[in-house]
Design a protein around this motif. Structure first.
Motif, short mmCIF file in Angstrom:
data_model
loop_
_atom_site.label_atom_id
_atom_site.label_comp_id
_atom_site.label_asym_id
_atom_site.label_seq_id
_atom_site.Cartn_x
_atom_site.Cartn_y
_atom_site.Cartn_z
N ALA A 14 -44.36 -33.23 9.52
CA ALA A 14 -43.37 -32.86 8.51
C ALA A 14 -43.31 -33.89 7.40
CB ALA A 14 -41.99 -32.70 9.17
N ASP A 15 -43.37 -35.17 7.77
CA ASP A 15 -43.34 -36.23 6.76
C ASP A 15 -44.57 -36.15 5.86
OD1 ASP A 15 -40.96 -37.20 7.70
OD2 ASP A 15 -41.88 -38.74 8.98
N ARG A 16 -45.74 -35.89 6.46
CA ARG A 16 -46.96 -35.76 5.64
C ARG A 16 -46.86 -34.57 4.70
NH1 ARG A 16 -49.39 -36.99 10.64
NH2 ARG A 16 -49.87 -34.78 10.99
N ALA A 17 -46.28 -33.47 5.19
CA ALA A 17 -46.15 -32.28 4.35
C ALA A 17 -45.27 -32.57 3.14
CB ALA A 17 -45.57 -31.12 5.16
N VAL A 18 -44.15 -33.23 3.35
CA VAL A 18 -43.26 -33.55 2.23
C VAL A 18 -43.95 -34.50 1.27
CG1 VAL A 18 -41.06 -34.60 1.57
CG2 VAL A 18 -41.17 -33.09 3.57
N ALA A 19 -44.65 -35.50 1.80
CA ALA A 19 -45.36 -36.45 0.93
C ALA A 19 -46.43 -35.74 0.12
CB ALA A 19 -45.98 -37.56 1.77
N ASP A 20 -47.13 -34.79 0.73
CA ASP A 20 -48.14 -34.01 -0.01
C ASP A 20 -47.50 -33.27 -1.17
OD1 ASP A 20 -50.08 -34.81 1.78
OD2 ASP A 20 -50.11 -32.92 2.91
N LEU A 21 -46.33 -32.69 -0.94
CA LEU A 21 -45.67 -31.92 -1.99
C LEU A 21 -45.15 -32.82 -3.10
CD1 LEU A 21 -43.73 -29.38 0.26
CD2 LEU A 21 -45.82 -28.95 -1.03
N VAL A 22 -44.67 -33.99 -2.74
CA VAL A 22 -44.24 -34.94 -3.77
C VAL A 22 -45.41 -35.28 -4.68
CG1 VAL A 22 -43.40 -37.28 -4.17
CG2 VAL A 22 -42.32 -35.85 -2.41
N ARG A 23 -46.58 -35.51 -4.07
CA ARG A 23 -47.77 -35.80 -4.88
C ARG A 23 -48.21 -34.57 -5.67
NH1 ARG A 23 -49.13 -38.72 -0.15
NH2 ARG A 23 -50.28 -36.91 0.65
N GLY A 24 -48.03 -33.40 -5.07
CA GLY A 24 -48.50 -32.17 -5.72
C GLY A 24 -47.63 -31.73 -6.88
N GLU A 25 -46.46 -32.32 -7.04
CA GLU A 25 -45.56 -31.88 -8.09
C GLU A 25 -46.18 -32.03 -9.47
OE1 GLU A 25 -40.82 -32.23 -9.29
OE2 GLU A 25 -41.67 -33.58 -7.79
N SER A 240 -36.80 -37.14 0.56
CA SER A 240 -37.60 -36.63 -0.56
C SER A 240 -37.44 -35.13 -0.77
CB SER A 240 -39.09 -36.95 -0.32
OG SER A 240 -39.30 -38.34 -0.34
N VAL A 241 -36.57 -34.51 0.00
CA VAL A 241 -36.28 -33.08 -0.17
C VAL A 241 -35.04 -32.93 -1.04
CG1 VAL A 241 -35.45 -31.01 1.04
CG2 VAL A 241 -37.41 -32.30 1.95
N ASN A 242 -35.16 -32.09 -2.08
CA ASN A 242 -34.08 -31.94 -3.07
C ASN A 242 -33.17 -30.75 -2.84
OD1 ASN A 242 -36.84 -32.78 -4.52
ND2 ASN A 242 -35.15 -34.00 -5.38
N HIS A 243 -33.64 -29.78 -2.02
CA HIS A 243 -32.93 -28.50 -1.94
C HIS A 243 -33.33 -27.81 -0.64
CE1 HIS A 243 -32.97 -24.06 -2.63
NE2 HIS A 243 -31.78 -24.29 -3.14
N VAL A 244 -32.45 -26.96 -0.13
CA VAL A 244 -32.71 -26.19 1.08
C VAL A 244 -32.38 -24.73 0.82
CG1 VAL A 244 -32.03 -25.82 3.50
CG2 VAL A 244 -32.18 -28.16 2.58
N HIS A 245 -33.28 -23.85 1.28
CA HIS A 245 -32.99 -22.41 1.26
C HIS A 245 -33.19 -21.88 2.68
CE1 HIS A 245 -32.57 -18.30 -0.14
NE2 HIS A 245 -33.57 -18.00 0.68
N MET A 246 -32.24 -21.08 3.14
CA MET A 246 -32.34 -20.55 4.50
C MET A 246 -31.96 -19.08 4.56
SD MET A 246 -28.88 -21.72 6.50
CE MET A 246 -29.22 -20.41 7.68
N THR A 247 -32.53 -18.41 5.55
CA THR A 247 -32.12 -17.05 5.91
C THR A 247 -31.66 -17.10 7.35
OG1 THR A 247 -33.75 -16.08 4.41
CG2 THR A 247 -32.89 -14.67 6.15
N GLY A 248 -30.51 -16.51 7.64
CA GLY A 248 -30.00 -16.54 9.00
C GLY A 248 -28.57 -16.07 9.04
N SER A 249 -27.76 -16.73 9.85
CA SER A 249 -26.35 -16.36 10.00
C SER A 249 -25.46 -17.41 9.35
CB SER A 249 -25.99 -16.26 11.48
OG SER A 249 -26.04 -17.54 12.09
#
Length: 570
Positions: A14-25, A240-249
């Motif tokens: 999960a940490d690598r995924a977020v770091a990848d996205l920060v670089r990909g911005e 490093s996460v700025n926002h959350v979107h969820m589907t559920g209850s």
């Protein structure tokens, strides 16, 4: 030698995924409109290529038998809306590339209360043929002008270089198009790079989703992960996460935002969230179906009973916008006959495994709480609900095959007024509401119908259609009625789908034919639509659903005869 635990490995991924996205911005910021459209068109192609594998994986985790007509639901709510959604969103980008607005090709009209409505369905000749008799309008808030709609449509795509960081999308476990559509909306409408964390129920779709989203994964704009609640918690609180979107209850939302147990409840009361970043959501609720009294034929009673049964039993009842309570007039002369047909429709619908966690417990809870509850196969019907008495049926989303019946007094006009008040004040949630009425009743109501629609505080209102049609309409907005806050979230905050990228839509209003063809034509209704393929009693739903997805992958006139032939046999 020490080895790491699976949980540690998942957190590291999960940490690598977020770091990848920060670089990909920076890469995403450099993608202009043409490049973004080209990537979207590649996603569209990938969905078509993966459609059969997608449906197979969904049917496997829902334990649907091979050859079941219910597999049609997986075609129609899996690859099909992603194919139509990517196509419609690509058209919006082309309009922006040409210096125009996504709404330029769409008509507008006045709507009640100083509103403007955008007619989003039908739009093409294909729409008029495949969804004959159905329409959808997106109503904007009062005071928003047509020119403002035009100039603001496009959202973040009007400034593609201004990215907005990284968002976590907590994927849904019920309807398989939801996670992919949510990823695309965050990326294209809001310019946020996305890490999608799948609901564990849908882990079998990981390979398919990664293949579908590969064009966006390859440039570092999207990552797709699996994991339990601990990984979701780790991601939403990642610095490093700025926002959350969820589907559920709503309960899951509150657990994420405020925490669990007594401490979480105290934080919610104090308005001090544990999660200190913006959260958008689509959360379901208790959706009503209001059946207006009138004089119906026996065929009308039978068809509309199947319509209501579908609204509850589609996908086993595990839909955020499944109808949970039918509101009927106690003074309707045909009330008892309608209920006979409703019980028969519930009994006739195919049984299926309770694949969603906790379903059996929620069914048992309904049976134990209400003396008027009875089993009909694997589902429950509760008759004799009282809007003035405490009870779960109006205030708790069962997310299970449980349907209640609530009677209110009155002839059509007075009954409709009372039903609107009850739906607004007594029911939890604001996602969707259905109204069913004979065309003569609608004509008699006249402006009172528009007034009722205006008063209903729901994100989608459907007249003689299921609100699920709004979900399937790519150019419509989908979400709760606006105005909720994190401490009273109801059915959520924000909208999704909305392929025209309208700024701040208020609601979607869907209309459909009261009768299927050919009876509709014999009665003077301008609709060629037979029994819809999403009906749980449709005999050819699997074939029609596959043909519709194939058509959405490559629209062409030559595909229509086979679709019509299959639909008519349904």
């Amino acid at each position: 030698m020490t080895t790491s635990s699976p949980a540690t490995d998942q957190r590291a991924a999960a940490d690598r995924a977020v770091a990848d996205l920060v670089r990909g911005e920076s890469v995403w910021a450099a993608c202009g409109l043409a490049r973004r459209r080209e990537l979207l068109e590649r996603v569209h192609t990938a969905v078509g290529e993966q459609a059969a594998a997608w449906v197979s994986a969904a049917a496997a985790y829902k334990r649907l038998p091979e050859g079941s007509q219910l597999i049609g639901e997986e075609w129609i709510t899996g690859p099909y809306p992603v194919l139509t959604g990517t196509g419609a969103l690509a058209a919006s980008i082309r309009a922006l590339e040409a210096g125009g607005s996504p709404v330029d090709a769409f008509t507008t009209r006045p709507a009640p209360g100083g509103r403007v409505a955008v007619r989003v369905l039908p739009h093409s000749t294909y729409d008029r043929l495949l969804l004959s008799g159905f329409s959808a309008d997106v109503w904007m808030p009062p005071g928003v002008t047509t020119e403002e709609i035009r100039s603001r449509a496009g959202l973040a795509l009007r400034r593609p270089e201004e990215t907005a960081g990284v968002t976590v999308v907590l994927g849904a476990g019920n309807i398989t198009s939801i996670p992919v559509l949510d990823v695309l909306y965050e990326l294209y409408a809001h310019n946020r790079l996305v890490v999608l964390k799948l609901n564990p129920v849908t882990d079998g779709l990981l390979t398919v989703f990664r293949a579908v989203l590969a064009p966006l994964i390859d440039i570092g704009a999207v990552r797709v992960l699996t994991g339990g609640a601990d990984i979701g918690t780790h991601l939403v609180h990642h610095p490093s996460v700025n926002h959350v979107h969820m589907t559920g209850s709503a309960a899951t939302h509150d657990a994420i935002v405020f925490g669990t147990g007594t401490e979480g409840a105290n934080r919610k009361r104090a308005g001090t969230p544990l999660l200190d970043k913006p959260v958008t959501s689509e959360l379901g609720g208790v959706s009503p179906t209001i059946v207006l009294p009138g004089t119906w034929s026996d065929a009308d009673l039978r068809f509309q009973a199947e319509h209501v049964a579908t609204q509850r039993l589609h996908n086993g009842g595990y839909n955020c916008v499944a109808s949970q309570v039918v509101i009927i007039s106690s003074q309707w002369a045909q009330k008892d006959r309608f209920l006979v047909h409703l019980r028969a429709a519930l009994a006739k619908a195919p049984e299926r495994p309770a694949y969603y966690p906790g379903s059996d417990d929620r069914v048992a809870s309904a049976l134990s709480e209400y003396s008027g509850a009875r089993r009909i196969g694997d589902r429950v019907l509760i008759e004799g609900l009282d809007a003035g008495a405490p009870g779960s049926a109006l205030t708790t989303e069962y997310f299970a095959p449980v349907l209640g019946v609530l009677e209110l007094p009155g002839a059509p006009g007075a009954f409709l007024d009372e039903a609107v008040d009850t739906a607004n004040e007594k029911f939890a949630g604001t996602l969707g509401v259905n109204l069913i009425a004979h065309p003569r009743t609608l004509a008699t109501l006249g402006p009172a119908l528009d007034e009722a629609i205006t008063r209903l505080r729901y994100g989608t209102v459907a007249v003689n259609a299921w609100t699920g049609v709004g979900y399937l309409t790519a150019t419509a907005s989908w979400g709760a009625f606006p105005g909720h806050t994190i401490d009273d979230v109801q059915s959520g905050i924000g909208v999704v789908h909305n392929a025209l990228l309208l700024a701040g839509p208020e609601r979607t209003v869907v209309r459909g034919p009261f009768r299927p063809a050919p009876r509709s034509l014999l009665a003077g209704e301008p609709s060629l639509s037979p029994k819809p393929p999403w009906f749980v009693t449709n005999r050819t739903a699997a074939t029609t659903g596959r043909l519709l997805a194939d058509f959405a992958a490559a629209p062409r006139w030559s595909a229509l005869p086979a679709i019509f032939a299959s639909a008519l046999r349904g």
